[in-house]
Scaffold this motif. Structure first.
Motif, PDB file in Angstrom:
ATOM      1  N   ALA A 297       0.841  -1.202   0.000  1.00  0.00           N
ATOM      2  CA  ALA A 297       0.000   0.000   0.000  1.00  0.00           C
ATOM      3  C   ALA A 297       0.873   1.248   0.000  1.00  0.00           C
ATOM      4  O   ALA A 297       0.599   2.218  -0.712  1.00  0.00           O
ATOM      5  N   GLY A 298       1.948   1.234   0.809  1.00  0.00           N
ATOM      6  CA  GLY A 298       2.874   2.363   0.859  1.00  0.00           C
ATOM      7  C   GLY A 298       3.547   2.615  -0.476  1.00  0.00           C
ATOM      8  O   GLY A 298       3.655   3.758  -0.922  1.00  0.00           O
ATOM      9  N   ARG A 299       3.989   1.565  -1.128  1.00  0.00           N
ATOM     10  CA  ARG A 299       4.609   1.709  -2.449  1.00  0.00           C
ATOM     11  C   ARG A 299       3.629   2.272  -3.474  1.00  0.00           C
ATOM     12  O   ARG A 299       3.973   3.154  -4.257  1.00  0.00           O
TER      13      ARG A 299
ATOM     14  N   SER B  17      -4.145   9.150   0.619  1.00  0.00           N
ATOM     15  CA  SER B  17      -4.761   8.174   1.514  1.00  0.00           C
ATOM     16  C   SER B  17      -4.953   6.857   0.788  1.00  0.00           C
ATOM     17  O   SER B  17      -4.975   6.816  -0.444  1.00  0.00           O
ATOM     18  N   ILE B  18      -5.115   5.813   1.565  1.00  0.00           N
ATOM     19  CA  ILE B  18      -5.445   4.518   0.977  1.00  0.00           C
ATOM     20  C   ILE B  18      -6.855   4.605   0.408  1.00  0.00           C
ATOM     21  O   ILE B  18      -7.095   4.274  -0.748  1.00  0.00           O
ATOM     22  N   VAL B  19      -7.808   5.056   1.251  1.00  0.00           N
ATOM     23  CA  VAL B  19      -9.214   5.120   0.855  1.00  0.00           C
ATOM     24  C   VAL B  19      -9.722   6.553   0.940  1.00  0.00           C
ATOM     25  O   VAL B  19      -9.450   7.255   1.910  1.00  0.00           O
ATOM     26  N   ASP B  20     -10.453   6.969  -0.086  1.00  0.00           N
ATOM     27  CA  ASP B  20     -11.132   8.271  -0.107  1.00  0.00           C
ATOM     28  C   ASP B  20     -12.622   8.031   0.032  1.00  0.00           C
ATOM     29  O   ASP B  20     -13.276   7.569  -0.900  1.00  0.00           O
TER      30      ASP B  20
ATOM     31  N   ASP C 173      -4.860   6.902   6.439  1.00  0.00           N
ATOM     32  CA  ASP C 173      -5.402   5.639   5.945  1.00  0.00           C
ATOM     33  C   ASP C 173      -6.729   5.859   5.216  1.00  0.00           C
ATOM     34  O   ASP C 173      -6.873   5.471   4.062  1.00  0.00           O
ATOM     35  N   VAL C 174      -7.687   6.506   5.877  1.00  0.00           N
ATOM     36  CA  VAL C 174      -8.996   6.780   5.272  1.00  0.00           C
ATOM     37  C   VAL C 174      -9.325   8.251   5.469  1.00  0.00           C
ATOM     38  O   VAL C 174      -9.178   8.775   6.573  1.00  0.00           O
ATOM     39  N   VAL C 175      -9.761   8.916   4.409  1.00  0.00           N
ATOM     40  CA  VAL C 175     -10.226  10.303   4.503  1.00  0.00           C
ATOM     41  C   VAL C 175     -11.728  10.302   4.280  1.00  0.00           C
ATOM     42  O   VAL C 175     -12.214   9.792   3.267  1.00  0.00           O
TER      43      VAL C 175
END
Length: 191
Positions: free
Chosen positions: A47-49, A141-144, A114-116
């Motif tokens: 996820a970071g990459r 973010s991971i998830v919007d 992580d999540v916005v």
């Protein structure tokens, strides 16, 4: 096979079903608990990459995330970019830098969460970075979950946009059914 955020979220049980009291004070039948993904070091690294790639051309000096949700993903994005990582945490209800962390004037800062949903925690970190003299060059973010309604001036990019309906408590269909609400996450509910 390439890492896929949607598949990883499904495989690690990020999406929770139930009746949730959100930090905004609103209610929802679903909740994204990205800690379920980030508890797996390989998933966190992937996820970071992936998130780092969205900002690779921005000349990032520093990555910062709000505690608690942004700590692991900010670290993994910073590692992928080869830069420093900090986290901001609440002290007396206010987002602050502790533990000897500093932002140098002019540093190009990427804020990662992580999540916005509403962008509230991220905006607190934006103000913190700016007060220290840093330049916010992006937010990721991971998830919007915002549905495009974030209050950010900086470029915002996410790995996965995901709509989850939420309700004012007075109009919540789950409350009307008598289903008890649970408070997930680490933030207290806004009044």
């Amino acid at each position: 096979m390439a890492w896929d955020v949607r598949e990883a979220i499904q495989r690690t049980g990020v999406l929770k079903e139930g009746h949730f009291l959100l930090s905004s004070g609103r209610h929802s039948a679903q909740y994204m608990q990205c800690a379920q993904l980030l508890q797996h070091p390989v998933e966190a690294e992937q996820a970071g990459r992936a998130l780092a790639e969205l900002f690779r051309d921005e000349k990032v000096d520093l990555v910062i995330g709000p505690a608690l949700g942004g700590v692991i993903i900010a670290h993994e994005v910073a590692r992928a970019l080869g830069v420093r990582c900090l986290f901001a945490e609440r002290q007396n209800g206010e987002m602050t830098l502790r533990r000897g962390f500093t932002i140098q004037p002019g540093e190009r800062v990427l804020i990662v969460e992580d999540v916005v949903t509403t962008g509230g925690s991220v905006m607190e970190v934006v103000r913190l970075v700016q007060a220290a003299g840093g330049r916010v060059i992006g937010i990721g973010s991971i998830v919007d979950r915002s549905g495009g309604r974030v209050p950010f001036d900086a470029t915002y990019r996410a790995l996965l946009p995901y709509e989850i309906p939420s309700y004012d408590p007075a109009a919540c269909p789950l409350c009307k059914q008598g289903i008890p609400a649970v408070k997930p996450g680490s933030r207290t509910v806004q009044k």
